[in-house]
Design a protein around this motif. Structure first.
Motif, PDB file in Angstrom:
ATOM      1  N   ALA A 167       0.756  -1.378   0.030  1.00 58.87           N
ATOM      2  CA  ALA A 167      -0.084  -0.033  -0.109  1.00 58.87           C
ATOM      3  C   ALA A 167       0.939   1.194   0.011  1.00 58.87           C
ATOM      4  O   ALA A 167       0.381   2.204  -0.554  1.00 58.87           O
ATOM      5  N   ALA A 168       2.127   1.218   0.584  1.00 61.89           N
ATOM      6  CA  ALA A 168       2.715   2.479   0.562  1.00 61.89           C
ATOM      7  C   ALA A 168       3.040   2.728  -0.646  1.00 61.89           C
ATOM      8  O   ALA A 168       2.898   4.188  -1.132  1.00 61.89           O
ATOM      9  N   SER A 169       3.435   2.146  -1.706  1.00 61.12           N
ATOM     10  CA  SER A 169       3.610   2.383  -3.017  1.00 61.12           C
ATOM     11  C   SER A 169       2.222   2.726  -3.912  1.00 61.12           C
ATOM     12  O   SER A 169       2.037   3.383  -4.790  1.00 61.12           O
ATOM     13  N   PHE A 170       1.339   1.737  -3.780  1.00 61.69           N
ATOM     14  CA  PHE A 170       0.093   1.693  -4.551  1.00 61.69           C
ATOM     15  C   PHE A 170      -0.653   2.947  -3.874  1.00 61.69           C
ATOM     16  O   PHE A 170      -1.238   3.400  -4.905  1.00 61.69           O
ATOM     17  N   GLY A 171      -0.431   3.483  -2.865  1.00 61.22           N
ATOM     18  CA  GLY A 171      -1.436   4.626  -2.348  1.00 61.22           C
ATOM     19  C   GLY A 171      -0.892   6.046  -2.579  1.00 61.22           C
ATOM     20  O   GLY A 171      -1.486   6.772  -2.417  1.00 61.22           O
ATOM     21  N   SER A 172       0.148   5.814  -3.349  1.00 62.00           N
ATOM     22  CA  SER A 172       0.845   7.113  -3.781  1.00 62.00           C
ATOM     23  C   SER A 172       0.637   7.473  -5.272  1.00 62.00           C
ATOM     24  O   SER A 172       1.292   6.646  -6.170  1.00 62.00           O
ATOM     25  N   ILE A 173      -0.309   8.336  -5.616  1.00 54.34           N
ATOM     26  CA  ILE A 173      -0.605   8.516  -7.105  1.00 54.34           C
ATOM     27  C   ILE A 173       0.832   9.091  -7.822  1.00 54.34           C
ATOM     28  O   ILE A 173       1.051   9.242  -9.059  1.00 54.34           O
ATOM     29  N   GLU A 174       1.943   9.559  -7.181  1.00 57.43           N
ATOM     30  CA  GLU A 174       3.277  10.189  -7.894  1.00 57.43           C
ATOM     31  C   GLU A 174       3.795   9.081  -7.783  1.00 57.43           C
ATOM     32  O   GLU A 174       5.037   9.183  -8.553  1.00 57.43           O
ATOM     33  N   ALA A 175       3.841   7.614  -7.428  1.00 55.08           N
ATOM     34  CA  ALA A 175       4.671   6.589  -7.506  1.00 55.08           C
ATOM     35  C   ALA A 175       4.373   5.833  -8.532  1.00 55.08           C
ATOM     36  O   ALA A 175       3.278   5.166  -8.747  1.00 55.08           O
ATOM     37  N   PRO A 176       5.284   5.790  -9.887  1.00 57.00           N
ATOM     38  CA  PRO A 176       4.907   4.927 -10.925  1.00 57.00           C
ATOM     39  C   PRO A 176       4.957   3.509 -10.440  1.00 57.00           C
ATOM     40  O   PRO A 176       5.750   3.062  -9.727  1.00 57.00           O
ATOM     41  N   MET A 177       3.840   2.781 -11.171  1.00 59.40           N
ATOM     42  CA  MET A 177       3.710   1.536 -10.738  1.00 59.40           C
ATOM     43  C   MET A 177       3.757   0.690 -12.043  1.00 59.40           C
ATOM     44  O   MET A 177       3.038   0.816 -13.144  1.00 59.40           O
ATOM     45  N   GLY A 178       4.235  -0.578 -12.063  1.00 58.31           N
ATOM     46  CA  GLY A 178       4.420  -1.635 -13.131  1.00 58.31           C
ATOM     47  C   GLY A 178       5.271  -2.739 -12.859  1.00 58.31           C
ATOM     48  O   GLY A 178       5.901  -2.753 -11.628  1.00 58.31           O
ATOM     49  N   GLY A 179       5.543  -3.635 -13.685  1.00 61.27           N
ATOM     50  CA  GLY A 179       6.378  -4.684 -13.318  1.00 61.27           C
ATOM     51  C   GLY A 179       7.712  -4.922 -14.222  1.00 61.27           C
ATOM     52  O   GLY A 179       8.015  -3.932 -15.057  1.00 61.27           O
ATOM     53  N   MET A 180       8.643  -5.642 -13.709  1.00 62.30           N
ATOM     54  CA  MET A 180       9.828  -6.122 -14.461  1.00 62.30           C
ATOM     55  C   MET A 180       9.782  -7.354 -14.984  1.00 62.30           C
ATOM     56  O   MET A 180       8.870  -8.107 -14.255  1.00 62.30           O
ATOM     57  N   ARG A 181      10.574  -7.914 -15.517  1.00 58.01           N
ATOM     58  CA  ARG A 181      10.770  -9.257 -16.228  1.00 58.01           C
ATOM     59  C   ARG A 181       9.329  -9.494 -16.921  1.00 58.01           C
ATOM     60  O   ARG A 181       8.666  -8.630 -17.501  1.00 58.01           O
TER      61      ARG A 181
ATOM     62  N   GLY B  50       1.849   8.456 -11.544  1.00 59.62           N
ATOM     63  CA  GLY B  50       3.077   9.300 -11.488  1.00 59.62           C
ATOM     64  C   GLY B  50       3.273   9.853 -13.123  1.00 59.62           C
ATOM     65  O   GLY B  50       2.249   9.613 -14.052  1.00 59.62           O
ATOM     66  N   SER B  51       4.241  10.599 -13.238  1.00 54.69           N
ATOM     67  CA  SER B  51       4.356  11.252 -14.505  1.00 54.69           C
ATOM     68  C   SER B  51       4.386  10.067 -15.712  1.00 54.69           C
ATOM     69  O   SER B  51       4.150  10.434 -16.701  1.00 54.69           O
ATOM     70  N   GLU B  52       5.238   9.139 -15.263  1.00 51.64           N
ATOM     71  CA  GLU B  52       5.556   7.977 -16.548  1.00 51.64           C
ATOM     72  C   GLU B  52       3.925   7.577 -16.788  1.00 51.64           C
ATOM     73  O   GLU B  52       3.826   7.311 -18.042  1.00 51.64           O
ATOM     74  N   GLY B  53       3.071   7.509 -15.676  1.00 52.13           N
ATOM     75  CA  GLY B  53       1.750   6.985 -16.100  1.00 52.13           C
ATOM     76  C   GLY B  53       0.988   7.932 -17.109  1.00 52.13           C
ATOM     77  O   GLY B  53       0.333   7.471 -18.008  1.00 52.13           O
ATOM     78  N   VAL B  54       1.257   9.384 -16.936  1.00 49.75           N
ATOM     79  CA  VAL B  54       0.534  10.207 -17.638  1.00 49.75           C
ATOM     80  C   VAL B  54       0.924  10.142 -19.133  1.00 49.75           C
ATOM     81  O   VAL B  54       0.180  10.313 -20.224  1.00 49.75           O
ATOM     82  N   LEU B  55       2.208   9.515 -19.379  1.00 54.08           N
ATOM     83  CA  LEU B  55       2.911   9.508 -20.585  1.00 54.08           C
ATOM     84  C   LEU B  55       2.357   8.431 -21.500  1.00 54.08           C
ATOM     85  O   LEU B  55       2.280   8.533 -22.774  1.00 54.08           O
TER      86      LEU B  55
END
Length: 227
Positions: free
Chosen positions: A155-169, A178-183
């Protein structure tokens, strides 16, 4: 969280408390306050969870708590389950269960734990629990996951709209939030205008001389920070 790596120094004490806390959880199908865990989403997902646990047990894993369906609570309920002794040939070791099943592993040093955490094809989210915040963040930078939470599950990262979220591998490409999500919702267009001379030999230059002139110009532009 499906794989739990615990330092050797605290492994036995942690597992004892972890099992006790898991067994104290309340399960229920209502929307009332106080239930710690609800139902799985479908009969298919219940079958997947059951198959993963049964496969692990048949190959030598130990069930510390849970390990069975609870039809008395609802058609798709499965008890929160802790496994020990899970090995790579077991299905739940490297495949996502998406159910209330976690396997515990003992580690002796951080390098070993990081290598084991990075083993496999998935890298969506990880968590690091430590009393030393700086040390935990140093370890986090070595974990190949899109999000890493310190002293929290997700939740610490999920709850922050400024924190980009996604996976690796194999857990995906791209980011949301986050700004990456807007792009993600933009289309980038490049417009270039050629000036002074064309990108080809001109003014009577031979191919060889043109190549030398262009190389010299590129070196100059690099020194000027323009290339």
């Amino acid at each position: 969280m499906e794989r739990l790596f615990v330092a050797d120094q605290v492994y036995d004490r942690f597992l004892e408390r972890f099992v006790a806390r898991t067994e104290a959880m309340t399960l229920g199908a209502t929307l009332d306050w106080g239930n710690d865990m609800g139902s799985l989403i479908s009969a298919g997902q219940l079958a997947t969870v059951t198959a993963h646990v049964d496969d692990a047990v048949s190959k030598g894993a130990r069930v510390l708590t849970g390990g069975r369906a609870r039809p008395d609570l609802g058609p798709f309920f499965y008890e929160p389950t802790i496994l020990e002794g899970v090995t790579p040939e077991m299905t739940c070791f490297g495949r996502e269960t998406f159910g209330p099943v976690v396997s515990a592993y003992r580690f002796h040093d951080e390098t070993e734990a990081i290598a084991r955490a990075n083993d496999g094809e998935y890298g969506l989210n990880a968590s690091i629990y430590s009393q030393d915040g700086s040390r935990a963040r140093a370890v986090a930078r070595q974990i190949r996951c899109g999000t890493v939470n310190v002293n929290e599950a997700f939740a610490a990262s999920f709850g922050s709209i400024e924190a980009p979220m996604g996976g690796m591998r194999s857990s995906g490409l791209g980011r949301r939030q986050g700004s990456e999500g807007v792009l993600r919702f933009t289309e980038t267009q490049s417009v270039a205008t050629q000036r002074v001379t064309r990108i080809a030999p001109a003014f009577g230059l031979s191919d060889e001389t043109y190549g030398k002139v262009m190389t010299a110009n590129l070196r100059l532009l690099k020194k000027l920070g323009r290339a």
